[in-house]
Design a protein around this motif. Structure first.
Motif, PDB file in Angstrom:
ATOM      1  N   ALA A 181      -2.081   4.943  -6.023  1.00  7.53           N
ATOM      2  CA  ALA A 181      -2.158   4.353  -4.687  1.00  7.53           C
ATOM      3  C   ALA A 181      -2.881   5.302  -3.737  1.00  7.53           C
ATOM      4  O   ALA A 181      -3.221   6.435  -4.095  1.00  7.53           O
ATOM      5  N   ASP A 182      -3.099   4.845  -2.535  1.00  3.41           N
ATOM      6  CA  ASP A 182      -3.792   5.601  -1.497  1.00  3.41           C
ATOM      7  C   ASP A 182      -2.990   6.867  -1.160  1.00  3.41           C
ATOM      8  O   ASP A 182      -1.899   6.795  -0.587  1.00  3.41           O
ATOM      9  N   ALA A 183      -3.560   8.014  -1.518  1.00  2.96           N
ATOM     10  CA  ALA A 183      -2.861   9.284  -1.308  1.00  2.96           C
ATOM     11  C   ALA A 183      -2.727   9.647   0.167  1.00  2.96           C
ATOM     12  O   ALA A 183      -1.935  10.529   0.524  1.00  2.96           O
ATOM     13  N   SER A 184      -3.473   8.976   1.028  1.00  5.15           N
ATOM     14  CA  SER A 184      -3.389   9.290   2.460  1.00  5.15           C
ATOM     15  C   SER A 184      -2.183   8.629   3.124  1.00  5.15           C
ATOM     16  O   SER A 184      -1.851   8.940   4.262  1.00  5.15           O
ATOM     17  N   HIS A 188       6.888   6.936   1.693  1.00  2.60           N
ATOM     18  CA  HIS A 188       7.646   5.683   1.813  1.00  2.60           C
ATOM     19  C   HIS A 188       6.768   4.491   1.455  1.00  2.60           C
ATOM     20  O   HIS A 188       7.175   3.600   0.696  1.00  2.60           O
ATOM     21  N   TRP A 189       5.550   4.454   1.970  1.00  6.06           N
ATOM     22  CA  TRP A 189       4.597   3.390   1.647  1.00  6.06           C
ATOM     23  C   TRP A 189       4.262   3.422   0.166  1.00  6.06           C
ATOM     24  O   TRP A 189       4.189   2.373  -0.493  1.00  6.06           O
ATOM     25  N   TYR A 190       4.050   4.620  -0.370  1.00  2.04           N
ATOM     26  CA  TYR A 190       3.704   4.757  -1.779  1.00  2.04           C
ATOM     27  C   TYR A 190       4.822   4.201  -2.660  1.00  2.04           C
ATOM     28  O   TYR A 190       4.555   3.535  -3.667  1.00  2.04           O
ATOM     29  N   ARG A 191       6.067   4.457  -2.293  1.00  4.20           N
ATOM     30  CA  ARG A 191       7.193   3.924  -3.065  1.00  4.20           C
ATOM     31  C   ARG A 191       7.150   2.400  -3.091  1.00  4.20           C
ATOM     32  O   ARG A 191       7.345   1.780  -4.141  1.00  4.20           O
ATOM     33  N   GLY A 192       6.882   1.804  -1.946  1.00  5.03           N
ATOM     34  CA  GLY A 192       6.786   0.348  -1.906  1.00  5.03           C
ATOM     35  C   GLY A 192       5.632  -0.172  -2.742  1.00  5.03           C
ATOM     36  O   GLY A 192       5.778  -1.168  -3.463  1.00  5.03           O
ATOM     37  N   ALA A 193       4.486   0.496  -2.652  1.00  5.94           N
ATOM     38  CA  ALA A 193       3.328   0.078  -3.436  1.00  5.94           C
ATOM     39  C   ALA A 193       3.613   0.173  -4.930  1.00  5.94           C
ATOM     40  O   ALA A 193       3.240  -0.712  -5.714  1.00  5.94           O
ATOM     41  N   TYR A 194       4.278   1.235  -5.313  1.00  9.29           N
ATOM     42  CA  TYR A 194       4.637   1.416  -6.728  1.00  9.29           C
ATOM     43  C   TYR A 194       5.573   0.307  -7.202  1.00  9.29           C
ATOM     44  O   TYR A 194       5.354  -0.305  -8.252  1.00  9.29           O
ATOM     45  N   LEU A 195       6.625   0.022  -6.448  1.00 13.76           N
ATOM     46  CA  LEU A 195       7.583  -0.995  -6.853  1.00 13.76           C
ATOM     47  C   LEU A 195       6.945  -2.377  -6.929  1.00 13.76           C
ATOM     48  O   LEU A 195       7.184  -3.138  -7.873  1.00 13.76           O
ATOM     49  N   VAL A 196       6.127  -2.718  -5.963  1.00 13.13           N
ATOM     50  CA  VAL A 196       5.497  -4.041  -5.931  1.00 13.13           C
ATOM     51  C   VAL A 196       4.533  -4.235  -7.093  1.00 13.13           C
ATOM     52  O   VAL A 196       4.504  -5.296  -7.729  1.00 13.13           O
ATOM     53  N   ASN A 197       3.743  -3.207  -7.390  1.00 14.70           N
ATOM     54  CA  ASN A 197       2.671  -3.351  -8.375  1.00 14.70           C
ATOM     55  C   ASN A 197       3.073  -3.026  -9.805  1.00 14.70           C
ATOM     56  O   ASN A 197       2.314  -3.315 -10.734  1.00 14.70           O
TER      57      ASN A 197
END
Length: 312
Positions: A181-184, A188-197
């Motif tokens: 995911a977008d490292a920038s 918290h956002w990364y966790r959501g992106a990981y769970l969704v995808n």
């Protein structure tokens, strides 16, 4: 001359068959690729809920989400699939599976016997999960009650029922890459992106599919025809959730209640039974990620006869 033509045609056929056979070899994860590891059962439970395991694998028409005897019918344009028994039962479930068998099944879509699973099993999303999350899930599943009972065979007509052909489908629609995911963005956002995808496999239902059953990548999350039959799966990009706040999305994942007072229906009811069990921080992270998606226009809904107006 005719003999030469026949020879070349035979050679071409053999070459094509060889390429097909090579492309469709089921991928596996070797036990040697899984170093010593102490499973985290608490994370296994979170993974179980995030992955929606009970949505498909819990025995239908009973309330215990941990009785994973399978049997749920999953209709599709390619036939009807039946969720298998993934309880720890040694005869009918996964009680005799090794950890490598389980990781291979979840992340590669390959059975312990070395055949392809049909992609009704959402391994195209699960392939992006972290290996240790899958190992923790396996350890957690082993703590659940064994459920006896074989599930009936899938009802999939020719040629879709030929499992070797699934290898071609995987070649077209699986990249085998870990989730990036977008490292920038924030953790918290990364966790959501990981769970969704990955574990949440939200795109599997909330995206339109092409004629081969692969997700249309340009309309990912933009909704479309219900792959299980009648109805329409909603667009969950901001194009479809423009009036929802991050808190609205998180509350929906907890309660199944929409901002306008409606409630989840259909298979989403089973999903909410899982997401409601996630830690609040995970639901918040999923909501933050969903609301950060670019707005995407989904496929047009078919006009029902009752909706057509009389031009006269």
């Amino acid at each position: 001359m005719l003999r030469r033509i026949l020879f070349l045609a035979g050679l071409a056929s053999l070459t094509a068959f060889g390429v097909f056979w090579w492309l469709t070899i089921p991928a596996t994860v070797a036990a040697s690729a899984l170093p010593a590891y102490q499973p985290n059962l608490a994370n296994g439970l979170t993974t179980f809920n995030a992955g929606g395991c009970s949505s498909c694998h819990a025995v239908p028409k009973q309330d215990d989400r941990t009785r994973l005897g399978g049997g749920l019918a999953i209709p599709s344009p390619f036939g009807t699939f039946y969720a298998p028994n993934i309880s720890p039962d040694p005869n009918d479930g996964i009680g005799r599976w090794s950890e490598a068998d389980f990781v291979t099944a979840v992340m590669k879509g390959t059975s312990p016997s070395g055949t392809h699973y049909f992609p009704a099993f959402p391994y195209t999303s699960y392939q992006h999960a972290r290996v240790n999350d899958v190992r923790d899930l396996f350890a957690y599943l082993k703590t659940l009650p064994p459920v006896a009972g074989k599930v009936r065979d899938h009802d999939v007509p020719f040629p879709f029922g030929i499992r070797r052909n699934v290898g071609v489908w995987k070649f077209l629609f699986m990249d085998g890459k870990p989730f990036v995911a977008d490292a920038s963005r924030s953790a918290h956002w990364y966790r959501g992106a990981y769970l969704v995808n990955s574990l949440g496999h939200c795109a599997e239902c909330h995206s339109p599919r092409n004629f081969l059953g692969g997700i249309v990548s340009s309309q990912r999350f933009a909704g479309g025809p219900n792959p299980e039959g009648e109805g329409w799966v909603p667009n969950i990009t901001p194009r479809g959730l423009s009036d929802w706040s991050v808190k609205d999305v998180a509350y929906f994942l907890e309660s199944g209640q929409t901002p306008d007072g409606d409630s989840a229906g259909g298979s989403m009811v089973r999903v909410i039974r899982n997401t409601s069990q996630l830690p609040p921080t995970d639901r918040d992270a999923i909501a933050e990620y969903i609301k950060s998606l670019p707005p995407v226009e989904g496929p047009p809904k078919p006009v029902r006869k009752a909706d057509k107006t009389d031009p006269s």
